[in-house]
Design an enzyme around this catalytic site. Structure first.
Site, PDB file in Angstrom:
ATOM      1  N   TYR A   1     -17.121   2.802 -32.926  1.00  0.00           N
ATOM      2  CA  TYR A   1     -17.957   3.303 -34.432  1.00  0.00           C
ATOM      3  C   TYR A   1     -17.871   2.279 -35.408  1.00  0.00           C
ATOM      4  O   TYR A   1     -16.626   1.256 -35.205  1.00  0.00           O
ATOM      5  CB  TYR A   1     -17.259   4.630 -34.975  1.00  0.00           C
ATOM      6  CG  TYR A   1     -17.696   5.196 -36.271  1.00  0.00           C
ATOM      7  CD1 TYR A   1     -18.945   5.712 -36.224  1.00  0.00           C
ATOM      8  CD2 TYR A   1     -16.911   4.833 -37.385  1.00  0.00           C
ATOM      9  CE1 TYR A   1     -19.284   6.081 -37.443  1.00  0.00           C
ATOM     10  CE2 TYR A   1     -17.572   5.361 -38.678  1.00  0.00           C
ATOM     11  CZ  TYR A   1     -18.761   5.767 -38.622  1.00  0.00           C
ATOM     12  OH  TYR A   1     -19.201   6.274 -39.907  1.00  0.00           O
TER      13      TYR A   1
ATOM     14  N   ASP B   1     -15.663   1.695 -51.209  1.00  0.00           N
ATOM     15  CA  ASP B   1     -16.838   2.162 -50.183  1.00  0.00           C
ATOM     16  C   ASP B   1     -17.984   3.097 -51.072  1.00  0.00           C
ATOM     17  O   ASP B   1     -17.902   4.110 -50.958  1.00  0.00           O
ATOM     18  CB  ASP B   1     -16.315   3.303 -49.103  1.00  0.00           C
ATOM     19  CG  ASP B   1     -17.382   3.607 -48.227  1.00  0.00           C
ATOM     20  OD1 ASP B   1     -18.552   3.169 -47.999  1.00  0.00           O
ATOM     21  OD2 ASP B   1     -17.077   4.950 -47.639  1.00  0.00           O
TER      22      ASP B   1
ATOM     23  N   ASP C   1     -22.501   3.118 -39.356  1.00  0.00           N
ATOM     24  CA  ASP C   1     -22.546   3.981 -40.798  1.00  0.00           C
ATOM     25  C   ASP C   1     -23.805   3.309 -41.457  1.00  0.00           C
ATOM     26  O   ASP C   1     -23.313   2.004 -42.068  1.00  0.00           O
ATOM     27  CB  ASP C   1     -21.427   4.132 -41.103  1.00  0.00           C
ATOM     28  CG  ASP C   1     -21.189   4.820 -42.503  1.00  0.00           C
ATOM     29  OD1 ASP C   1     -22.273   5.375 -43.124  1.00  0.00           O
ATOM     30  OD2 ASP C   1     -20.190   4.922 -43.150  1.00  0.00           O
TER      31      ASP C   1
ATOM     32  N   ASP D   1     -24.612   4.318 -44.637  1.00  0.00           N
ATOM     33  CA  ASP D   1     -24.740   5.141 -45.877  1.00  0.00           C
ATOM     34  C   ASP D   1     -25.846   5.957 -46.051  1.00  0.00           C
ATOM     35  O   ASP D   1     -26.337   6.618 -45.218  1.00  0.00           O
ATOM     36  CB  ASP D   1     -24.364   3.988 -46.720  1.00  0.00           C
ATOM     37  CG  ASP D   1     -22.992   3.335 -46.654  1.00  0.00           C
ATOM     38  OD1 ASP D   1     -21.872   4.057 -46.051  1.00  0.00           O
ATOM     39  OD2 ASP D   1     -22.770   2.369 -47.261  1.00  0.00           O
TER      40      ASP D   1
ATOM     41  N   HIS E   1     -25.919   6.412 -38.419  1.00  0.00           N
ATOM     42  CA  HIS E   1     -25.977   7.639 -39.444  1.00  0.00           C
ATOM     43  C   HIS E   1     -26.519   7.456 -40.616  1.00  0.00           C
ATOM     44  O   HIS E   1     -26.101   6.447 -41.352  1.00  0.00           O
ATOM     45  CB  HIS E   1     -24.882   8.728 -39.191  1.00  0.00           C
ATOM     46  CG  HIS E   1     -23.630   8.191 -39.681  1.00  0.00           C
ATOM     47  ND1 HIS E   1     -23.323   8.092 -41.018  1.00  0.00           N
ATOM     48  CD2 HIS E   1     -22.534   7.825 -38.869  1.00  0.00           C
ATOM     49  CE1 HIS E   1     -22.053   7.699 -41.060  1.00  0.00           C
ATOM     50  NE2 HIS E   1     -21.529   7.466 -39.770  1.00  0.00           N
TER      51      HIS E   1
ATOM     52  N   GLU F   1     -26.909   9.254 -44.518  1.00  0.00           N
ATOM     53  CA  GLU F   1     -26.417  10.626 -45.152  1.00  0.00           C
ATOM     54  C   GLU F   1     -27.382  11.007 -46.583  1.00  0.00           C
ATOM     55  O   GLU F   1     -27.859  10.282 -47.137  1.00  0.00           O
ATOM     56  CB  GLU F   1     -24.693  10.323 -45.739  1.00  0.00           C
ATOM     57  CG  GLU F   1     -24.617   9.358 -46.938  1.00  0.00           C
ATOM     58  CD  GLU F   1     -23.405   8.451 -46.914  1.00  0.00           C
ATOM     59  OE1 GLU F   1     -22.962   8.502 -45.840  1.00  0.00           O
ATOM     60  OE2 GLU F   1     -23.144   8.455 -48.122  1.00  0.00           O
TER      61      GLU F   1
ATOM     62  N   CYS G   1     -16.603   8.228 -50.530  1.00  0.00           N
ATOM     63  CA  CYS G   1     -16.079   8.626 -49.280  1.00  0.00           C
ATOM     64  C   CYS G   1     -16.201  10.066 -49.401  1.00  0.00           C
ATOM     65  O   CYS G   1     -16.177  10.898 -50.085  1.00  0.00           O
ATOM     66  CB  CYS G   1     -14.579   8.530 -48.944  1.00  0.00           C
ATOM     67  SG  CYS G   1     -13.772   9.360 -47.810  1.00  0.00           S
TER      68      CYS G   1
ATOM     69  N   ARG H   1     -26.236  12.831 -41.440  1.00  0.00           N
ATOM     70  CA  ARG H   1     -24.963  13.193 -42.195  1.00  0.00           C
ATOM     71  C   ARG H   1     -25.286  14.001 -43.305  1.00  0.00           C
ATOM     72  O   ARG H   1     -26.145  13.809 -43.922  1.00  0.00           O
ATOM     73  CB  ARG H   1     -24.080  12.057 -42.347  1.00  0.00           C
ATOM     74  CG  ARG H   1     -22.952  12.293 -43.330  1.00  0.00           C
ATOM     75  CD  ARG H   1     -22.122  11.229 -43.407  1.00  0.00           C
ATOM     76  NE  ARG H   1     -21.432  11.306 -44.549  1.00  0.00           N
ATOM     77  CZ  ARG H   1     -20.393  10.444 -45.033  1.00  0.00           C
ATOM     78  NH1 ARG H   1     -19.976   9.566 -44.195  1.00  0.00           N
ATOM     79  NH2 ARG H   1     -19.800  10.548 -46.241  1.00  0.00           N
TER      80      ARG H   1
ATOM     81  N   GLU I   1     -20.124  16.407 -42.830  1.00  0.00           N
ATOM     82  CA  GLU I   1     -18.822  15.603 -43.184  1.00  0.00           C
ATOM     83  C   GLU I   1     -17.831  16.551 -43.842  1.00  0.00           C
ATOM     84  O   GLU I   1     -18.442  17.740 -44.549  1.00  0.00           O
ATOM     85  CB  GLU I   1     -19.427  14.666 -44.313  1.00  0.00           C
ATOM     86  CG  GLU I   1     -18.370  13.997 -44.998  1.00  0.00           C
ATOM     87  CD  GLU I   1     -17.568  13.052 -44.153  1.00  0.00           C
ATOM     88  OE1 GLU I   1     -16.986  13.502 -43.184  1.00  0.00           O
ATOM     89  OE2 GLU I   1     -17.467  11.861 -44.605  1.00  0.00           O
TER      90      GLU I   1
ATOM     91  N   ASN J   1     -15.439  14.066 -37.709  1.00  0.00           N
ATOM     92  CA  ASN J   1     -14.899  12.631 -38.446  1.00  0.00           C
ATOM     93  C   ASN J   1     -13.304  13.051 -38.709  1.00  0.00           C
ATOM     94  O   ASN J   1     -12.892  13.797 -39.412  1.00  0.00           O
ATOM     95  CB  ASN J   1     -15.644  12.592 -39.806  1.00  0.00           C
ATOM     96  CG  ASN J   1     -15.076  11.146 -40.551  1.00  0.00           C
ATOM     97  OD1 ASN J   1     -14.232  10.348 -40.041  1.00  0.00           O
ATOM     98  ND2 ASN J   1     -15.174  11.332 -41.802  1.00  0.00           N
TER      99      ASN J   1
HETATM  100  C1  MIC Z   1     -16.790   7.804 -41.756  1.00  0.00           C
HETATM  101  C2  MIC Z   1     -16.644   7.081 -43.427  1.00  0.00           C
HETATM  102  O1  MIC Z   1     -18.043   7.403 -43.732  1.00  0.00           O
HETATM  103  C3  MIC Z   1     -16.681   5.643 -43.135  1.00  0.00           C
HETATM  104  O2  MIC Z   1     -17.375   4.946 -43.905  1.00  0.00           O
HETATM  105  O3  MIC Z   1     -15.879   5.210 -42.168  1.00  0.00           O
HETATM  106  C4  MIC Z   1     -15.780   7.664 -44.352  1.00  0.00           C
HETATM  107  C5  MIC Z   1     -14.535   7.414 -43.687  1.00  0.00           C
HETATM  108  C6  MIC Z   1     -13.127   7.456 -44.951  1.00  0.00           C
HETATM  109  O4  MIC Z   1     -13.501   6.891 -46.120  1.00  0.00           O
HETATM  110  O5  MIC Z   1     -12.192   7.744 -44.537  1.00  0.00           O
HETATM  111  C7  MIC Z   1     -16.163   8.832 -45.030  1.00  0.00           C
HETATM  112  O6  MIC Z   1     -16.954   8.871 -45.976  1.00  0.00           O
HETATM  113  O7  MIC Z   1     -15.712   9.799 -44.459  1.00  0.00           O
HETATM  114 MG    MG Z   2     -19.205   5.794 -44.609  1.00  0.00          MG
END
Ligand code: MIC
Ligand code: MG
Length: 302
Positions: free
Chosen positions: A48, A62, A89, A91, A116, A118, A126, A161, A191, A213
């Site tokens: 991943y 993020d 990912d 986004d 993926h 979202e 996140c 997602r 999610e 996840n």
């Molecule tokens: C899965 C996720 O999109 C990621 O970017 O890895 C994040 C992981 C995290 O921030 O813990 C998420 O949005 O869950």
């Molecule tokens: Mg992410």
């Protein structure tokens, strides 16, 4: 030696074959290309590539600051380092539906097996944080339809997602998951599910693979592979686990060097020189030039 010997097309077929409901295939998040090789060596089913890790690695939060070029380049470097399929990912797809179309083509070109996309608004956050916002269904359907149309390899896995569970609750998540499959999604990433029963509700609602996840410090309990398999999950990600572990170890050794004046006490917990060389396949490069590896490796056994 060098890079993967499996073509991106074959990895995509491999991914599709692996993702059967209830298989709970485990995909740890690689934080760099070399960790992807470690993931393969330890017998996992796939790699991943996390948006959070890519952003945090650059010292950024993020929140959608990374660009398509940065993500495609880094994801490509990670994907080519292992024979396993890599899921990235993407986004929110980096913009409007037209941008999402380009995103998919760039990620295909970079050798990914799937991605993926979202339904959060920008700036995103996140999925396990409070206060998220999602776009309306029609907008998200356009994102997915654009991605599906743009894809050139029909086996490139397009996963939708939805973050709507944290905004409107489970029944909206079930409805949206169904609608996104109708829009062309090959798989669903629900999610921030709170319980196993919630994962089960999504798995029963759609007839495509569903992802779980298992990120630490989030809204979901850390369920075992067995528990997730029993409710029908096809793939489990551990997105930030390796980065968190590596950064935790780095912080500890930095403190130790400061306090002890040497890293000697931490050497036993380090990957040895020999093991590191084994992982980069140093010796095999002798097939080009026999003077490349004509020494014995100091620093203990692998
Ligand atoms: C899965 C996720 O999109 C990621 O970017 O890895 C994040 C992981 C995290 O921030 O813990 C998420 O949005 O869950
Ligand atoms: Mg992410």
């Amino acid at each position: 030696m060098l890079y993967s010997t499996v073509s991106p097309e074959d990895k995509r077929l491999q991914l599709r074959a692996a993702l059967t409901p209830g298989a709970a295939r485990q995909f740890p998040g690689a934080f760099n290309p070399l960790s992807a090789r470690l993931i393969e060596e330890k017998g996992y089913d796939g790699v991943y590539i996390s948006g959070a890790v890519l952003a945090n690695d650059l010292g950024l939060p993020d929140i959608g600051l990374t660009t398509l070029s940065e993500v495609a380049t880094r994801a490509g470097q990670i994907a080519r380092m292992s024979n396993l399929p890599a899921l990235v990912d993407a986004d929110t797809g980096f913009g409007e539906p037209m941008n999402v179309a380009r995103t998919v083509q760039e990620l295909e070109h970079a050798g990914l097996a799937g991605c993926h996309i979202e339904d959060q608004v920008n700036p995103k956050r996140c999925g396990h944080l409070d206060g998220k916002l999602v776009v309306d269904l029609a907008t998200m359907q356009r994102r997915i339809a654009a991605a599906a149309t743009a894809r050139r390899d029909p086996h490139f896995l397009l996963m939708a997602r939805t973050d709507i569970r944290g905004v409107e609750g489970l029944s909206s998540a079930v409805d949206r998951a169904r609608a996104l499959v109708d829009a062309g999604a090959d798989a669903i990433f629900p999610e921030a599910m709170a319980t196993l029963r919630e994962f089960e509700a999504i798995c029963s609602a759609v007839d495509v693979p569903v992802l779980a996840n298992m990120t630490e410090f989030g809204k979901s309990e850390l369920f075992t592979r067995q528990q997730l398999a029993e409710v029908g999950i096809a793939v489990v990600i551990y997105p930030v686990t390796l980065l968190r572990t590596a950064m935790g170890a780095a912080e500890r050794v930095l403190e130790e060097i400061r306090s002890e004046g040497t890293q000697a006490g931490a050497v036993n917990s380090m990957m040895t020189r020999a093991r590191l060389y084994e992982l980069v396949d140093y010796e095999t490069y002798n097939t080009f030039d026999e003077s490349v590896f004509n020494f014995t490796v100091p620093g203990g056994s692998a």
